[in-house]
Design an enzyme around this catalytic site. Structure first.
Site, short mmCIF file in Angstrom:
data_model
loop_
_atom_site.label_atom_id
_atom_site.label_comp_id
_atom_site.label_asym_id
_atom_site.label_seq_id
_atom_site.Cartn_x
_atom_site.Cartn_y
_atom_site.Cartn_z
N HIS A 63 0.86 -1.19 0.00
CA HIS A 63 0.00 0.00 0.00
C HIS A 63 0.89 1.23 0.00
CE1 HIS A 63 -2.92 2.93 1.64
NE2 HIS A 63 -3.87 2.09 1.31
N ASP A 71 2.57 -4.48 8.06
CA ASP A 71 1.32 -3.73 7.93
C ASP A 71 0.19 -4.73 8.08
OD1 ASP A 71 -0.99 -2.50 7.06
OD2 ASP A 71 -0.17 -1.84 5.14
N GLN A 90 -5.10 -5.53 6.92
CA GLN A 90 -6.03 -6.55 6.40
C GLN A 90 -5.90 -7.87 7.14
OE1 GLN A 90 -8.29 -5.69 4.31
NE2 GLN A 90 -7.46 -3.72 3.67
N LYS A 114 -10.92 -0.70 10.04
CA LYS A 114 -11.01 -1.97 9.31
C LYS A 114 -11.33 -3.13 10.25
CE LYS A 114 -8.01 -0.82 5.38
NZ LYS A 114 -8.05 0.64 5.48
N CYS A 163 -4.71 2.36 -3.79
CA CYS A 163 -3.49 2.90 -3.18
C CYS A 163 -2.33 1.91 -3.33
CB CYS A 163 -3.70 3.25 -1.71
SG CYS A 163 -4.87 4.60 -1.45
#
Length: 400
Positions: free
Chosen positions: A118, A195, A198, A221, A358
């Protein structure tokens, strides 16, 4: 079958009472009613500042705020003092770059990213490269869209001081072999940041077992409010990091001759924090843990498999990513721009994401300007998949 009651999700109903087929959870998740209620209560009847007031309501609000930190820490197996509240994963990654990065990176050092990152895990390191002269290397992907750790192993050298990878791709849904990635980074003496935007909403994470140095994710999220996220860093790393932003709450003593700073994590939380948002996030963590991350992942796996199988029935559809993608299906339709597809699907009551997500370097790698992305959540069910397929059928008739 859905994992939860429809009444839990006020955002999934249209004005006429019909179901809204929301397939954009990868961008932001809908909020369960308990989170909506908690935010309303914290904004209204319970509202007060934290950490500074000597009156009862401030003390109670402080307890709720710090309880949320403990819940977030518990969710990923961290220590309470290893969680910094941020505005989201973007700010968390920038915090690492501007504190640990500026203190530890210099010309001649290298950072390894991957092709599927991202923008929020690319641009902060480019900014640091401009400030320090470090070099950025890009790990390629396997044919099915995973970070190629065999290639990473060949690329890594003692000059690499940081590896920063997405745990789950926001475009492809591919899941990183995180234990191996951590071992490879540590094998050359590098730190590693994951990261987890998700990953945290659908996978059980234990940062201690992973031995990861930094882990970042966003609250919205995870079925919580916007404007709140978290950075995990190992205690010894966090304690050595200099402050980034200056102001109230992050200080020990201020004089015009100089300032001393509060210990971590408070040193990184300058100003009045996102009190209401943190409390809402804590409730969201409770809600998710009440269902169970293993159950959530299994539920989404069934929906991903069904979607990919259905889309394979269309000759014009190109699927991206691995078959075992986590919660996400990205695809393109020959002769149809994803934005046009998204518009037609919206008329059918189906919400997807259409664009570069992104992740423009990944789009270039895939050879497309954009993809359509369906992403699932706790509340998704087979009716959402069926509505998506009907909308694609209509789109192909229109463009056929």
């Amino acid at each position: 079958m859905p994992l939860t009651a429809e009444a839990d999700w006020p955002g999934l109903r249209n004005a006429d009472g019909s179901r809204w087929h929301y397939l954009d959870t990868g961008a932001t998740a809908q909020k369960p009613q308990v989170v909506v209620d908690a935010v309303a209560r914290a904004t209204g009847a319970d509202y007060a500042t934290v950490h500074r007031g000597v009156y009862t309501r401030s003390a109670e609000m402080t307890l709720g705020f710090e309880a949320a930190r403990r819940k977030v820490a518990g969710l990923i197996g961290a220590g309470e003092g290893e969680i910094v509240f941020t505005r989201g994963a973007t700010e968390a990654i920038n915090l690492v770059a501007q504190t640990w990065g500026l203190a530890n990176l210099k010309a001649g050092d290298r950072v390894l990213l991957s092709m599927l990152e991202h923008h929020s895990n690319i641009v902060p390191w480019q900014l640091i490269a401009g400030q320090t002269g470090i070099a950025i290397d890009v790990c390629p992907l396997t044919e099915d869209g995973r970070i190629d750790l065999d290639a990473a192993e060949r690329m890594l050298t003692p000059a690499h001081k940081l590896v920063s990878f997405g745990h789950v791709s926001n475009v492809l849904g591919s899941v990183l072999d995180a234990p191996r990635a951590v071992a490879l980074a540590h094998g050359v003496g590098a730190k590693i940041l994951l990261d987890g935007c998700q990953a945290v909403p659908r996978l059980a994470i234990d940062v201690k077992a992973l031995d990861v140095d930094f882990y970042a994710f966003s609250g919205h999220k995870l079925y919580g409010p916007t404007g709140i996220g978290a950075l995990y860093a190992k205690a010894e790393i966090l304690d050595a990091m200099p402050p980034w932003q200056g102001g109230g709450a992050m200080i020990d003593r201020v004089t015009f001759e100089g300032t001393t700073y509060a210990p971590a994590p408070q040193r990184f939380e300058a100003g009045t924090p996102a009190i209401v948002e943190a409390i809402g996030l804590g409730v969201a963590v409770d809600y998710v843990q009440g269902i169970g991350l293993d159950a959530i992942h299994a539920h989404e796996t069934v929906l991903v498999r069904a979607t990919r199988e259905a889309l394979r029935g269309f000759n014009a559809v190109r699927l991206f990513g691995p078959d075992d993608a986590a919660g996400i299906v990205s695809f393109a339709i020959e002769g149809v721009h994803p934005h046009d597809l998204g518009t037609i699907l919206d008329e059918e009551g189906v919400a997807i994401r259409a664009g570069h997500h992104c992740a423009q370097p990944l789009m270039q790698h895939l050879g497309v300007p954009a993809t359509a992305r369906a992403s699932f959540g706790i509340y998704s069910d087979e009716s959402d998949v069926a509505a998506l397929v009907r909308g694609i059928e209509r789109t192909l008739r229109i463009f056929g």
